[in-house]
Design a protein around this motif. Structure first.
Motif: not given
Length: 137
Positions: A15, A17-18, A55-60, A114, A116
């Motif tokens: 994946r 990821l961030y 993290y799957a989301n950069a904002g998180r 799911n 994250k």
């Protein structure tokens, strides 16, 4: 002559990821030389285990950095997923009915169906591809 490029397709076990470093000592130069540290950081939430949080989301991921922001985009080998737990210092066993078995999951996640948040315990599973620095104005 036309050259065609095909984007390498990632497998389910890999994946993008961030990651945001939690400590000032983990700057771009440190990570380029030594890689991303996948060990406990007591300044962070460790509700899923004591490893590196991706993290799957950069904002998180960004919510854990302060001041001038540093964010890494990394290819991570996540492999077989296990449910995270605050007491873990290694991934959980693949077979929860046989916790003494030697075979472990590859990482822990917040939600098996799911995910994250991924907790990785071995820095050999992580390759930092890009470093992004930014500031909010």
């Amino acid at each position: 002559m036309m050259v065609s490029r095909t984007k390498k397709k990632k497998t389910a076990a890999e994946r993008e990821l961030y990651y945001c470093p939690a400590s000032k000592g983990e700057d771009i130069n440190f990570i380029v030389q030594h890689g991303i540290r996948c060990e406990p950081n007591l300044k962070r939430d460790t509700t899923l285990g004591k490893g590196g949080y991706f993290y799957a989301n950069a904002g998180r991921a960004d919510k854990f950095s302060g001041g001038r922001r540093l964010l890494f985009v990394a290819d991570c080998l996540v492999g077989k997923l296990g449910q995270g737990d605050p007491h873990l210092v290694l991934p959980p066993p693949l077979d929860s009915r046989n916790p003494s078995a030697a075979d472990l999951c590859d990482c822990c996640v917040d939600d098996l169906s799911n995910p994250k948040v991924f907790v990785i315990f071995n820095k050999a599973q992580v390759y930092a591809k890009y470093a992004v620095t930014f500031e909010y104005v």
